[in-house]
Design a protein around this motif. Structure first.
Motif, mmCIF file in Angstrom:
data_model
loop_
_atom_site.group_PDB
_atom_site.id
_atom_site.type_symbol
_atom_site.label_atom_id
_atom_site.label_comp_id
_atom_site.label_asym_id
_atom_site.label_seq_id
_atom_site.Cartn_x
_atom_site.Cartn_y
_atom_site.Cartn_z
ATOM 1 N N GLU A 40 -35.699 -35.880 2.783
ATOM 2 C CA GLU A 40 -36.934 -36.590 3.099
ATOM 3 C C GLU A 40 -37.832 -36.550 1.879
ATOM 4 N N ILE A 41 -38.653 -37.571 1.745
ATOM 5 C CA ILE A 41 -39.545 -37.664 0.593
ATOM 6 C C ILE A 41 -40.593 -36.564 0.709
ATOM 7 N N ASN A 42 -40.676 -35.725 -0.302
ATOM 8 C CA ASN A 42 -41.655 -34.650 -0.329
ATOM 9 C C ASN A 42 -42.926 -35.141 -1.022
ATOM 10 N N ILE A 43 -42.766 -35.679 -2.227
ATOM 11 C CA ILE A 43 -43.898 -36.147 -3.027
ATOM 12 C C ILE A 43 -43.455 -37.380 -3.819
ATOM 13 N N ILE A 44 -44.367 -38.310 -4.009
ATOM 14 C CA ILE A 44 -44.121 -39.422 -4.925
ATOM 15 C C ILE A 44 -44.770 -39.008 -6.248
ATOM 16 N N LEU A 45 -43.952 -38.814 -7.280
ATOM 17 C CA LEU A 45 -44.423 -38.301 -8.564
ATOM 18 C C LEU A 45 -45.150 -39.386 -9.362
ATOM 19 N N PRO A 46 -46.053 -38.992 -10.270
ATOM 20 C CA PRO A 46 -46.795 -39.966 -11.078
ATOM 21 C C PRO A 46 -45.916 -40.871 -11.936
ATOM 22 N N ASN A 47 -44.722 -40.401 -12.312
ATOM 23 C CA ASN A 47 -43.831 -41.209 -13.146
ATOM 24 C C ASN A 47 -42.997 -42.199 -12.323
ATOM 25 N N GLY A 48 -43.256 -42.294 -11.011
ATOM 26 C CA GLY A 48 -42.556 -43.246 -10.167
ATOM 27 C C GLY A 48 -41.318 -42.692 -9.480
ATOM 28 N N LYS A 49 -40.932 -41.471 -9.815
ATOM 29 C CA LYS A 49 -39.778 -40.853 -9.153
ATOM 30 C C LYS A 49 -40.227 -40.235 -7.826
ATOM 31 N N TYR A 50 -39.243 -39.933 -7.009
ATOM 32 C CA TYR A 50 -39.494 -39.288 -5.724
ATOM 33 C C TYR A 50 -38.995 -37.856 -5.790
ATOM 34 N N HIS A 51 -39.799 -36.914 -5.314
ATOM 35 C CA HIS A 51 -39.385 -35.521 -5.195
ATOM 36 C C HIS A 51 -38.835 -35.405 -3.779
ATOM 37 N N VAL A 52 -37.515 -35.265 -3.660
ATOM 38 C CA VAL A 52 -36.848 -35.306 -2.366
ATOM 39 C C VAL A 52 -36.475 -33.897 -1.919
ATOM 40 N N ARG A 53 -36.830 -33.574 -0.687
ATOM 41 C CA ARG A 53 -36.446 -32.309 -0.057
ATOM 42 C C ARG A 53 -35.101 -32.549 0.621
ATOM 43 N N ILE A 54 -34.046 -31.863 0.175
ATOM 44 C CA ILE A 54 -32.724 -31.981 0.769
ATOM 45 C C ILE A 54 -32.693 -31.045 1.972
ATOM 46 N N ILE A 55 -32.260 -31.559 3.120
ATOM 47 C CA ILE A 55 -32.298 -30.757 4.346
ATOM 48 C C ILE A 55 -30.894 -30.572 4.921
ATOM 49 N N ASP A 56 -30.717 -29.456 5.648
ATOM 50 C CA ASP A 56 -29.440 -29.213 6.324
ATOM 51 C C ASP A 56 -29.469 -29.852 7.710
ATOM 52 N N LYS A 57 -28.432 -29.648 8.491
ATOM 53 C CA LYS A 57 -28.330 -30.282 9.815
ATOM 54 C C LYS A 57 -29.409 -29.808 10.787
ATOM 55 N N LYS A 58 -29.971 -28.634 10.532
ATOM 56 C CA LYS A 58 -31.025 -28.100 11.396
ATOM 57 C C LYS A 58 -32.418 -28.523 10.932
ATOM 58 N N GLY A 59 -32.504 -29.239 9.811
ATOM 59 C CA GLY A 59 -33.787 -29.694 9.288
ATOM 60 C C GLY A 59 -34.452 -28.716 8.339
ATOM 61 N N LYS A 60 -33.747 -27.657 7.957
ATOM 62 C CA LYS A 60 -34.289 -26.655 7.038
ATOM 63 C C LYS A 60 -34.077 -27.102 5.590
ATOM 64 N N ALA A 61 -35.097 -26.893 4.750
ATOM 65 C CA ALA A 61 -35.016 -27.289 3.340
ATOM 66 C C ALA A 61 -33.971 -26.453 2.601
ATOM 67 N N MET A 62 -33.050 -27.149 1.901
ATOM 68 C CA MET A 62 -32.011 -26.483 1.121
ATOM 69 C C MET A 62 -32.341 -26.508 -0.365
ATOM 70 N N ALA A 63 -32.922 -27.634 -0.805
ATOM 71 C CA ALA A 63 -33.177 -27.828 -2.228
ATOM 72 C C ALA A 63 -34.160 -28.976 -2.403
ATOM 73 N N TYR A 64 -34.628 -29.118 -3.632
ATOM 74 C CA TYR A 64 -35.514 -30.221 -4.013
ATOM 75 C C TYR A 64 -34.954 -30.856 -5.275
ATOM 76 N N VAL A 65 -35.054 -32.176 -5.356
ATOM 77 C CA VAL A 65 -34.524 -32.876 -6.528
ATOM 78 C C VAL A 65 -35.346 -34.142 -6.786
ATOM 79 N N PRO A 66 -35.688 -34.432 -8.059
ATOM 80 C CA PRO A 66 -36.376 -35.687 -8.371
ATOM 81 C C PRO A 66 -35.362 -36.817 -8.518
ATOM 82 N N LEU A 67 -35.640 -37.941 -7.867
ATOM 83 C CA LEU A 67 -34.717 -39.079 -7.900
ATOM 84 C C LEU A 67 -35.479 -40.375 -8.053
ATOM 85 N N ASP A 68 -34.812 -41.370 -8.653
ATOM 86 C CA ASP A 68 -35.378 -42.710 -8.776
ATOM 87 C C ASP A 68 -35.183 -43.461 -7.464
#
Length: 76
Positions: A40-68
Motif C-alpha cells: 500500500e502507498i505509504n508516502i508520495i515522495l517529492p521526487n514523484g516516487k511512491y514509498h510503498v509498504r509491502i504487506i504480508d497476508k495478515k496486513g502486517k508491514a514486511m518492508a518499505y521500498v521506493p517505486l516509480d
C-alpha cells in the motif's frame, strides 16, 4: 503534482524491486520481495516516487521500498 495513486491505496508490484533500496522490518529480513507482492502507498515522495509498504497476508508491514508509478499497479 498529479499522481495516479493515493496514500493508503493497495497496490501490486509489477517488477522486482532493487534489493539495494528495500528497507526490511526486523522480523522479515529473510523474506524476498518480488514481482506480484502486495503493498500500500505509504508516502508520495517529492521526487514523484511512491514509498510503498509491502504487506504480508495478515496486513502486517514486511518492508518499505521506493517505486516509480510504472512499477506498481492497482491491487483491485
Amino acid at each position: 503534482m498529479q499522481s495516479k495513486f493515493k496514500r493508503h491505496q493497495r497496490v501490486v508490484l509489477l517488477v522486482n524491486p532493487d534489493k539495494e533500496y528495500i528497507e526490511y522490518e526486523p522480523d522479515f529480513e529473510e523474506t524476498q520481495i518480488k514481482k506480484g507482492a502486495l503493498g500500500e502507498i505509504n508516502i508520495i515522495l517529492p521526487n514523484g516516487k511512491y514509498h510503498v509498504r509491502i504487506i504480508d497476508k495478515k496486513g502486517k508491514a514486511m518492508a518499505y521500498v521506493p517505486l516509480d508509478e510504472e512499477e506498481i499497479g492497482p491491487a483491485d
